[in-house]
Design an enzyme around this catalytic site. Structure first.
Site, PDB file in Angstrom:
ATOM      1  N   ILE A 151       0.857  -1.152  -0.052  1.00  0.00           N
ATOM      2  CA  ILE A 151      -0.017  -0.023   0.043  1.00  0.00           C
ATOM      3  C   ILE A 151       1.026   1.174  -0.217  1.00  0.00           C
ATOM      4  O   ILE A 151       1.474   1.555   0.876  1.00  0.00           O
ATOM      5  CB  ILE A 151      -0.963   0.116   1.273  1.00  0.00           C
ATOM      6  CG1 ILE A 151      -1.604  -1.216   1.142  1.00  0.00           C
ATOM      7  CG2 ILE A 151      -1.675   1.420   1.291  1.00  0.00           C
ATOM      8  CD1 ILE A 151      -2.580  -1.237   2.348  1.00  0.00           C
ATOM      9  N   PRO A 152       0.886   1.869  -1.087  1.00  0.00           N
ATOM     10  CA  PRO A 152       1.621   3.313  -1.335  1.00  0.00           C
ATOM     11  C   PRO A 152       1.090   4.252  -0.485  1.00  0.00           C
ATOM     12  O   PRO A 152       0.702   5.172  -1.078  1.00  0.00           O
ATOM     13  CB  PRO A 152       1.813   3.259  -2.850  1.00  0.00           C
ATOM     14  CG  PRO A 152       0.626   2.760  -3.271  1.00  0.00           C
ATOM     15  CD  PRO A 152       0.129   1.559  -2.287  1.00  0.00           C
ATOM     16  N   CYS A 153       1.158   4.153   0.772  1.00  0.00           N
ATOM     17  CA  CYS A 153       0.505   5.369   1.494  1.00  0.00           C
ATOM     18  C   CYS A 153       1.051   6.703   1.054  1.00  0.00           C
ATOM     19  O   CYS A 153       0.224   7.722   1.281  1.00  0.00           O
ATOM     20  CB  CYS A 153       0.464   5.067   2.799  1.00  0.00           C
ATOM     21  SG  CYS A 153       2.112   4.652   3.581  1.00  0.00           S
ATOM     22  N   TYR A 154       2.390   6.805   0.706  1.00  0.00           N
ATOM     23  CA  TYR A 154       2.905   8.213   0.424  1.00  0.00           C
ATOM     24  C   TYR A 154       2.531   8.546  -0.941  1.00  0.00           C
ATOM     25  O   TYR A 154       2.610  10.014  -0.820  1.00  0.00           O
ATOM     26  CB  TYR A 154       4.332   7.868   0.286  1.00  0.00           C
ATOM     27  CG  TYR A 154       4.835   6.980  -0.948  1.00  0.00           C
ATOM     28  CD1 TYR A 154       5.052   5.632  -0.324  1.00  0.00           C
ATOM     29  CD2 TYR A 154       4.966   7.613  -2.003  1.00  0.00           C
ATOM     30  CE1 TYR A 154       5.335   4.824  -1.541  1.00  0.00           C
ATOM     31  CE2 TYR A 154       5.387   6.770  -3.056  1.00  0.00           C
ATOM     32  CZ  TYR A 154       5.739   5.415  -2.817  1.00  0.00           C
ATOM     33  OH  TYR A 154       6.038   4.719  -3.900  1.00  0.00           O
ATOM     34  N   LYS A 155       1.495   8.043  -1.493  1.00  0.00           N
ATOM     35  CA  LYS A 155       0.495   8.439  -2.532  1.00  0.00           C
ATOM     36  C   LYS A 155      -0.517   9.221  -2.403  1.00  0.00           C
ATOM     37  O   LYS A 155      -0.991   9.380  -3.347  1.00  0.00           O
ATOM     38  CB  LYS A 155       0.855   7.234  -3.770  1.00  0.00           C
ATOM     39  CG  LYS A 155       2.134   6.914  -4.334  1.00  0.00           C
ATOM     40  CD  LYS A 155       1.615   6.089  -5.427  1.00  0.00           C
ATOM     41  CE  LYS A 155       3.048   5.614  -6.109  1.00  0.00           C
ATOM     42  NZ  LYS A 155       2.823   4.481  -7.098  1.00  0.00           N
TER      43      LYS A 155
END
Length: 104
Positions: free
Chosen positions: A53-57
């Site tokens: 999960i690319p939460c930084y996006k």
DNA sequence: AAAATGACGGTGT
DNA sequence: TACACCGCCATTT
């Protein structure tokens, strides 16, 4: 803890393409609850699967970076986005160019 | 069960 | 653009 709404949000977050970003409200909207942006932020912070999960996006509606639990903080988050090809406008993401469009 | 919290969003000033 | 307020939601205390 999990199940239901959160799972949906996480699943959508995984679909964010490289070089693009999504807003908390956008994810909430796609998940079926346009006003659950706040909850979405909570889920990102909780991030059960940091590997997929690319939460930084995920950024705020105005392109501003609000938080990042991982090491490095917002600074690192910004750098990750830049590495992904996201266009930055000062301290904010240029949403007009880097905002994820689910339809495309 | 009730109140508090937070990686939000929209609106008004 | 910046700041202040209020409304919303899921989770935690």
């Amino acid at each position: 803890m999990l199940n239901q709404f959160s799972q949906k949000v996480y699943q959508i977050a995984k679909k964010i393409p490289s070089g693009k970003v999504a807003t908390y409200g956008q994810l909430a909207n796609l998940a079926g609850k346009p006003k659950a942006a706040r909850a979405v932020g909570f889920f990102m912070k909780n991030n059960p699967d940091i590997k997929n999960i690319p939460c930084y996006k995920v950024v705020a509606s105005d392109g501003r970076l609000c938080g990042y639990s991982a090491s490095g903080g917002l600074k690192k988050k910004k750098q990750k986005l830049v590495s992904d090809g996201v266009v930055f406008k000062g301290n904010r993401v240029d949403l007009s160019h880097s905002r994820w469009d689910p339809a495309s």
